[in-house]
Scaffold this active site. Structure first.
Site, PDB file in Angstrom:
ATOM      1  N   PHE A 280      39.547  49.493  43.773  1.00 19.98           N
ATOM      2  CA  PHE A 280      39.205  50.005  45.101  1.00 19.98           C
ATOM      3  C   PHE A 280      39.599  48.975  46.136  1.00 19.98           C
ATOM      4  CE2 PHE A 280      36.527  50.617  48.841  1.00 19.98           C
ATOM      5  CZ  PHE A 280      36.811  51.942  49.125  1.00 19.98           C
TER       6      PHE A 280
ATOM      7  N   ASP B 264      41.914  40.738  45.633  1.00 18.36           N
ATOM      8  CA  ASP B 264      40.977  41.409  46.525  1.00 18.36           C
ATOM      9  C   ASP B 264      39.581  40.905  46.165  1.00 18.36           C
ATOM     10  OD1 ASP B 264      39.190  43.026  47.835  1.00 18.36           O
ATOM     11  OD2 ASP B 264      40.262  44.898  47.428  1.00 18.36           O
TER      12      ASP B 264
ATOM     13  N   LYS C 106      33.072  41.983  53.462  1.00 15.98           N
ATOM     14  CA  LYS C 106      31.692  42.224  53.016  1.00 15.98           C
ATOM     15  C   LYS C 106      30.747  41.047  53.325  1.00 15.98           C
ATOM     16  CE  LYS C 106      31.996  46.254  50.195  1.00 15.98           C
ATOM     17  NZ  LYS C 106      33.219  46.671  49.527  1.00 15.98           N
TER      18      LYS C 106
HETATM   19  C1  LIG Z   1      34.419  47.418  50.034  1.00 20.22           C
HETATM   20  C2  LIG Z   1      35.746  47.013  49.510  1.00 20.22           C
HETATM   21  C3  LIG Z   1      36.914  47.154  50.277  1.00 20.22           C
HETATM   22  C4  LIG Z   1      36.924  47.827  51.627  1.00 20.22           C
HETATM   23  O1  LIG Z   1      36.153  47.167  52.560  1.00 20.22           O
HETATM   24  P1  LIG Z   1      35.805  47.902  53.963  1.00 20.22           P
HETATM   25  O2  LIG Z   1      35.115  46.842  54.737  1.00 20.22           O
HETATM   26  O3  LIG Z   1      34.936  49.067  53.632  1.00 20.22           O
HETATM   27  O4  LIG Z   1      37.087  48.325  54.564  1.00 20.22           O
HETATM   28  C5  LIG Z   1      38.102  46.679  49.756  1.00 20.22           C
HETATM   29  N1  LIG Z   1      38.139  46.109  48.542  1.00 20.22           N
HETATM   30  C6  LIG Z   1      37.040  45.952  47.780  1.00 20.22           C
HETATM   31  C7  LIG Z   1      37.148  45.278  46.455  1.00 20.22           C
HETATM   32  C8  LIG Z   1      35.806  46.409  48.229  1.00 20.22           C
HETATM   33  O5  LIG Z   1      34.721  46.296  47.455  1.00 20.22           O
END
Ligand SMILES: *Cc1c(COP(=O)(O)O)cnc(C)c1O
Length: 395
Positions: free
Chosen positions: A130, A215, A244
């Protein structure tokens, strides 16, 4: 519901909160709930942490926003703190995880463009990933469910199934620019990526001249007991997305990179109106000041082990409902054998908040400041939720 003025994009639980303190949230009707969701791994220091409240108040009285047309001392300081405590030499600030991923993708492509390889644009990604909800982040995520109805997705993403080095190498071609991976898949269900696989990816990238992009939007900022999860594997990326927990609840995102990987990001190639504003930077700095204090991250690792041990004994006593505990630090998941939405609802009935994820996993993501006694209380409430589910299913 029908008359809500909001887009109907979220299936919201029917509760709202008035205030929070530490690991606790109080609803508008006076219920006190134990927050093991932390706003989806965002409230790293819990609610209303005095250091964050102090930082935001102090900065709010000075200056909030000036734009990136000017130097921003708070931004330079915060970037330096990130650089001093990671593989990175350069930082670009934005406001969310998806934006950090966008910047990472652009940085990887530009690196090859200015290096005389404009054909190298394709990114290898992994099933179960994700990366966010913008169109490019969705294309990288590659989940057809999220892409349906949104027209043509940006081109250039090649998804590999499983953490299999041979499969990755087979997908790499003359147009491949980078490999993008979460060190632990968060939304995918707290799926740990083996350290040996990450080391293999690093070796592959070195050998073939590709960039390794992590990520760490969910895994970073202390969540796993290290500032960034890649530290567990000993493999540093070339580029990394963070967000986050970075702002502890204030919207802050960042793309970190080595100077070499960021070489194509010259004046005018990228931008953000809000990114790196003084208010966001002051809060982010305060988050890191707490996280980087002596012993804080070791405590997160210790408390994570404790939470996992306690949950493992609950799983052993309820094999009909749950069958596995996984995760690192305070990024913990319990795999459920009944629909995870039912488990989440049963937890809410016990005034305990968790977050669902892929593979029918319920995530436990308490603020990193959670105490042992609060972990005990959370586990007790989780077990009570399972017992209530058992009774409901028997009845
Ligand atoms: C939450 C998340 C995102 C997206 O972050 P947003 O602030 O909602 O755009 C991208 N990568 C990972 C691994 C995430 O957990």
């Amino acid at each position: 519901m029908d008359r809500s003025p909001l887009f109907d994009t979220f299936a919201r639980a029917p509760i709202a909160f008035e205030r929070g303190e530490g690991v606790w949230l109080t609803t508008t009707d006076g219920r006190r709930m134990l927050d093991f969701s932390a706003g989806v791994a965002v409230n790293a220091l819990g609610h209303a942490h005095p250091a964050l409240v102090g930082a935001i108040k102090a900065q709010a009285e000075k200056v909030w926003h000036v734009s990136n047309l000017f130097r921003i001392p708070e931004q330079e300081k915060f970037a330096q703190t990130l650089v001093d405590n990671s593989f990175a030499e350069k930082v670009f600030f934005c406001n969310s995880g998806a934006e950090a991923i966008e910047c990472a993708l652009k940085t990887a492509r530009r690196y090859h463009f200015v290096g005389g390889h404009p054909e190298r644009t394709r990114i290898i990604t992994f099933a179960g990933a994700f990366h966010g909800r913008t169109l490019a982040a969705l294309a990288a995520t590659g989940n057809p469910k999220y892409l349906e109805g949104f027209g043509p997705a940006p081109e250039g993403f090649d998804q590999v199934d499983g953490f299999d080095l041979e499969a990755v190498e087979a997908r790499i071609g003359p147009e491949t620019a980078a490999i993008l991976i979460e060190p632990i898949q968060g939304e995918g269900g707290i799926r740990l990526v083996p350290g040996a696989f990450l080391r293999g990816l690093h070796e592959l990238c070195d050998r073939l001249g590709l960039l390794l992009v992590f990520d760490e939007v969910q895994t970073g900022i202390g969540r796993t007991g290290k500032l960034f999860a890649y530290e567990w594997s000993g493999v540093a990326p070339d580029i990394m997305a963070s967000a986050k927990g970075l702002g502890g609840g204030f919207p802050v995102g960042a793309c970190l990179a080595t100077a070499e990987a960021a070489r194509g990001m010259t004046p005018g190639t990228h931008g953000s109106t809000f990114g790196g504003n003084p208010l966001a930077m002051a809060v982010g700095q305060a988050v890191l000041d707490v996280l980087l204090a002596d012993g804080f991250l070791d405590e997160v690792a210790r408390k994570g082990l404790y939470l996992k041990q306690r949950l493992a004994s609950v799983v052993d006593s309820h094999p009909d409902l749950v069958d596995q505990v996984r995760g690192e630090g305070l990024l913990v998941g319990v795999r459920c054998k009944v629909p995870v939405a039912e488990v989440g609802a049963a937890m809410r009935d016990q005034d305990l908040l968790g977050v669902g994820a892929g593979e029918n996993v319920i995530r436990m993501l308490p603020p990193l400041i959670v105490s042992d006694a609060e972990i005990d209380e959370g586990v007790r409430r989780f077990e009570a939720a399972l017992e209530a589910l058992e009774q409901a299913r028997a009845g």
